[in-house]
Scaffold this active site. Structure first.
Site, mmCIF file in Angstrom:
data_model
loop_
_atom_site.group_PDB
_atom_site.id
_atom_site.type_symbol
_atom_site.label_atom_id
_atom_site.label_comp_id
_atom_site.label_asym_id
_atom_site.label_seq_id
_atom_site.Cartn_x
_atom_site.Cartn_y
_atom_site.Cartn_z
ATOM 1 N N GLY A 91 0.807 -1.217 0.000
ATOM 2 C CA GLY A 91 0.000 0.000 0.000
ATOM 3 C C GLY A 91 0.835 1.259 0.000
ATOM 4 O O GLY A 91 0.346 2.359 -0.252
ATOM 5 N N ARG A 92 2.097 1.094 0.353
ATOM 6 C CA ARG A 92 2.958 2.292 0.371
ATOM 7 C C ARG A 92 4.396 1.912 0.069
ATOM 8 O O ARG A 92 5.326 2.529 0.573
ATOM 9 C CB ARG A 92 2.879 2.969 1.718
ATOM 10 C CG ARG A 92 3.126 1.985 2.852
ATOM 11 C CD ARG A 92 3.468 2.712 4.052
ATOM 12 N NE ARG A 92 3.480 1.785 5.178
ATOM 13 C CZ ARG A 92 3.895 2.124 6.354
ATOM 14 N NH1 ARG A 92 4.317 3.332 6.576
ATOM 15 N NH2 ARG A 92 3.887 1.261 7.326
ATOM 16 N N ASP A 128 -2.461 6.714 2.855
ATOM 17 C CA ASP A 128 -1.899 7.769 2.003
ATOM 18 C C ASP A 128 -0.628 7.329 1.271
ATOM 19 O O ASP A 128 -0.051 8.098 0.511
ATOM 20 C CB ASP A 128 -1.604 9.023 2.845
ATOM 21 C CG ASP A 128 -0.617 8.736 3.982
ATOM 22 O OD1 ASP A 128 -0.150 7.579 4.092
ATOM 23 O OD2 ASP A 128 -0.336 9.669 4.751
ATOM 24 N N GLY A 129 -0.181 6.087 1.541
ATOM 25 C CA GLY A 129 1.008 5.595 0.861
ATOM 26 C C GLY A 129 2.312 6.172 1.384
ATOM 27 O O GLY A 129 3.381 5.931 0.826
ATOM 28 N N ARG A 186 5.870 -13.279 0.815
ATOM 29 C CA ARG A 186 5.353 -13.456 2.162
ATOM 30 C C ARG A 186 4.464 -14.693 2.213
ATOM 31 O O ARG A 186 4.010 -15.169 1.159
ATOM 32 C CB ARG A 186 4.489 -12.232 2.547
ATOM 33 C CG ARG A 186 5.252 -10.927 2.450
ATOM 34 C CD ARG A 186 4.316 -9.784 2.026
ATOM 35 N NE ARG A 186 5.097 -8.584 1.663
ATOM 36 C CZ ARG A 186 5.508 -7.681 2.540
ATOM 37 N NH1 ARG A 186 5.167 -7.799 3.811
ATOM 38 N NH2 ARG A 186 6.226 -6.653 2.147
ATOM 39 N N ASP A 260 1.053 -11.611 6.497
ATOM 40 C CA ASP A 260 1.622 -10.759 5.454
ATOM 41 C C ASP A 260 2.948 -10.147 5.901
ATOM 42 O O ASP A 260 3.649 -9.539 5.089
ATOM 43 C CB ASP A 260 0.640 -9.644 5.059
ATOM 44 C CG ASP A 260 0.126 -8.872 6.255
ATOM 45 O OD1 ASP A 260 -0.492 -9.499 7.132
ATOM 46 O OD2 ASP A 260 0.347 -7.658 6.329
ATOM 47 N N ASN A 261 3.282 -10.310 7.168
ATOM 48 C CA ASN A 261 4.553 -9.790 7.663
ATOM 49 C C ASN A 261 5.543 -10.915 7.945
ATOM 50 O O ASN A 261 6.478 -10.737 8.713
ATOM 51 C CB ASN A 261 4.336 -8.956 8.931
ATOM 52 C CG ASN A 261 3.594 -7.657 8.631
ATOM 53 O OD1 ASN A 261 3.576 -7.191 7.494
ATOM 54 N ND2 ASN A 261 2.981 -7.085 9.637
HETATM 55 P P1 AMP Z 1 1.739 -3.450 7.983
HETATM 56 O O1 AMP Z 1 1.010 -4.227 9.048
HETATM 57 O O2 AMP Z 1 2.352 -2.175 8.470
HETATM 58 O O3 AMP Z 1 2.763 -4.315 7.335
HETATM 59 O O4 AMP Z 1 0.686 -2.984 6.882
HETATM 60 C C1 AMP Z 1 -0.435 -3.723 6.544
HETATM 61 C C2 AMP Z 1 -1.012 -3.265 5.235
HETATM 62 O O5 AMP Z 1 -1.393 -1.902 5.276
HETATM 63 C C3 AMP Z 1 -0.073 -3.406 4.054
HETATM 64 O O6 AMP Z 1 -0.842 -3.789 2.950
HETATM 65 C C4 AMP Z 1 0.475 -2.006 3.905
HETATM 66 O O7 AMP Z 1 0.924 -1.757 2.605
HETATM 67 C C5 AMP Z 1 -0.738 -1.164 4.240
HETATM 68 N N1 AMP Z 1 -0.382 0.167 4.735
HETATM 69 C C6 AMP Z 1 0.203 0.485 5.905
HETATM 70 N N2 AMP Z 1 0.367 1.820 6.020
HETATM 71 C C7 AMP Z 1 -0.100 2.375 4.876
HETATM 72 C C8 AMP Z 1 -0.223 3.718 4.384
HETATM 73 N N3 AMP Z 1 0.208 4.770 5.068
HETATM 74 N N4 AMP Z 1 -0.778 3.875 3.155
HETATM 75 C C9 AMP Z 1 -1.212 2.839 2.430
HETATM 76 N N5 AMP Z 1 -1.145 1.564 2.851
HETATM 77 C C10 AMP Z 1 -0.599 1.324 4.058
HETATM 78 MG MG MG Z 2 3.357 -5.493 6.264
#
Ligand code: AMP
Ligand code: MG
Length: 489
Positions: A91-92, A128-129, A186, A260-261
């Site tokens: 997402g970012r 917001d990416g 992943r 996913d992590n």
């Molecule tokens: P994470 O648990 O931080 O690895 O993120 C989980 C999901 O949320 C993943 O698909 C990320 O790409 C998405 N994500 C986290 N923060 C953002 C952000 N600021 N903008 C867009 N997508 C996000």
């Molecule tokens: Mg992640």
């Protein structure tokens, strides 16, 4: 320049979307480097002057796409805190490309170079990416510390301040992290492929084509000796069991072990609200979003096994034989986690108390120490570092906790050749303590990178003692304690 040689884009189109980083426009000040990882850049054979110059900066800020780069955002699914999310994806983040070559022992022969915080993608949902300086510098520092401790991890190549603001609970300075990884495959990537196969109304022989391609790709890239889907599962189980046992040995809490992590490569990935423990307690949680303590310190092995069961489920359709036979084989594979984890854990904790090759006979001794530490919540890193320095006793507030354990330990060590040498090479003197990380972020936001540099240098040499690093070795005072790290992504 980056001589990209990207293979991921040869996978079926379902696994990614072409996506360039979004240039920074609305910024008051021009982008600038917060940090460039010189040792890593050198190991990757990158030209440091170029990388840390204007062209490198433009590329790593996401303002320019370099020749030969085919930037993409990767698709994946995942279980987040146990709940199924069919479509997550980058997402970012964007993958700029892959570098291939002999980068030395500590690095794989092929690595991803990706930006994190470089703007929205089709997978951004409501996000917001972007990323702000805090999480970017935390990931940079903690991943470098984990690497210095010899634990598999993605690495940080650079951190760039964008000059633009990122809105969270309030406005923060934005930043982009450049991440180097063995790959970004992943568990959730497989879940994504399998879910798509199950939902497809294509003929059976076509339905599994994408999943098969992903499986073949993962084997070729990470485990070339693995035999088919079951072989891949075995390899990932072993890599993760080893990884989690290594985390436990340094008191690391990942914080968000969603599927996913969890990387197929066995590297630590996606540093969010992670932390190293100060005071030891098995149920310690750091992430403010982990309200149920799902990802507490001592739960990490069982959560990893749970995640691997999801991988097993995803790989089942590719396994040979009847469905029952495949389920049985996959279950056996995932159950193999326990033995590999326990053996690695025993090795690690044996070495932490000076035993070169601990056996199960040594378990009561190790567990005896940990339970005494847990009762008093004494400092994990300081107790172990103190064992070889003769200072461990002073860490316990209750003298009896130590005196009831030490004689048996000392007796056991008479059978060891070089217990002090082993302990000194195993137990870090310093970890990036949470209060220091938060302090470093605070300073960086105010434009002062000195605490970051200081902490980074100290964490890159975790077994060394130096007077100027002494203050980083102590635990937090009462008013310095950080109980949670906020997602604040
Ligand atoms: P994470 O648990 O931080 O690895 O993120 C989980 C999901 O949320 C993943 O698909 C990320 O790409 C998405 N994500 C986290 N923060 C953002 C952000 N600021 N903008 C867009 N997508 C996000
Ligand atoms: Mg992640």
């Amino acid at each position: 320049m980056f001589a990209f040689d990207t293979t991921y884009t040869s996978l079926p189109a379902t696994f990614f979307t072409p996506q360039a980083p979004t240039p920074i426009t609305a910024s008051a000040t021009a982008p600038q480097f917060l940090a460039v990882n010189r040792p890593l850049a050198e190991a990757l054979g990158l030209d440091l002057d170029w990388l840390s110059g204007p062209e490198g900066l433009a590329i790593l800020a996401g303002n320019r796409v370099t020749d030969g780069s085919t930037p993409i955002a990767q698709a994946y699914a995942g279980h987040q805190f146990g709940g199924w999310v069919p479509r997550l994806g980058d997402g970012r983040a964007v993958l700029l490309g892959e570098l291939a070559g002999d980068f030395g022992q500590a690095l794989p022969h092929r690595v991803d170079v990706a930006l994190k915080g470089s703007g929205p993608t089709p997978y951004s949902r409501r996000g917001d990416g972007r990323a702000w300086m805090g999480p970017v510098l935390r990931e940079y520092l903690v991943s470098e510390a984990i690497a210095a401790l010899g634990v598999p991890t993605t690495r940080a190549l650079a951190a760039v301040a964008t000059g633009a603001r990122v809105q969270r609970e309030r406005g923060y300075p934005g930043a982009v992290l450049t991440r180097v990884a063995a790959s970004h495959l992943r568990v959730g990537t497989f879940q994504y492929a399998t879910a798509a196969a199950m939902a497809s109304d294509a003929p059976p022989e076509e339905r599994l084509r994408d999943l098969q391609a992903l499986c073949d790709y993962a084997i070729a890239r990470h485990y070339p000796d693995a035999d088919g889907a079951l072989g891949l599962l075995d390899a990932v189980v072993a890599a993760q069991a080893t990884l989690i046992a290594d985390w436990m040995a340094v008191g690391f809490i990942h914080g968000v072990m969603n599927t996913d992590n969890m990387a197929i490569s066995g590297e630590t990935i996606d540093y969010g609200p992670c932390a190293f423990m100060d005071g030891y307690h098995p149920q310690k949680v750091f992430s403010s979003i982990d309200r149920m303590g799902r990802y507490a310190f001592a739960n990490q092995p069982s959560i990893a096994a749970w995640n691997l069961a999801q991988l097993a489920t995803s790989l089942l359709p590719l396994m040979e034989g009847t469905e029952d036979a495949a389920i049985e084989a996959a279950t056996r594979s995932v159950n193999g986690f326990v033995e590999i984890f326990q053996a690695r854990w025993l090795r690690n904790f044996g070495r932490k108390i000076g035993i070169a090759q601990a056996t199960t006979d040594d378990l009561p001794l190790i567990e005896g120490l940990l339970s005494r530490m847990g009762t008093g919540q004494v400092d994990f890193t300081r107790v172990f570092a103190g064992l070889s320095e003769g200072t461990a006793a002073t860490e316990f507030t209750e003298a009896h906790a130590w005196t009831s354990w030490a004689p048996e330990w000392e007796a056991r060590l008479t059978r060891e050749e070089d217990p002090v040498g082993i302990m000194r090479a195993t137990n870090p003197r310093r970890i990036p303590r949470n209060h220091r990380v938060e302090e470093m972020i605070q300073a960086a936001v105010e434009g002062d990178m000195a605490p970051f540099e200081h902490l980074l240098a100290a964490c890159r040499a975790p077994y060394e003692t130096r007077p100027e690093w002494e203050d980083l070795a102590r635990g937090p005072l009462k008013d310095e304690e950080v109980r949670q790290t906020f997602c604040g992504t």
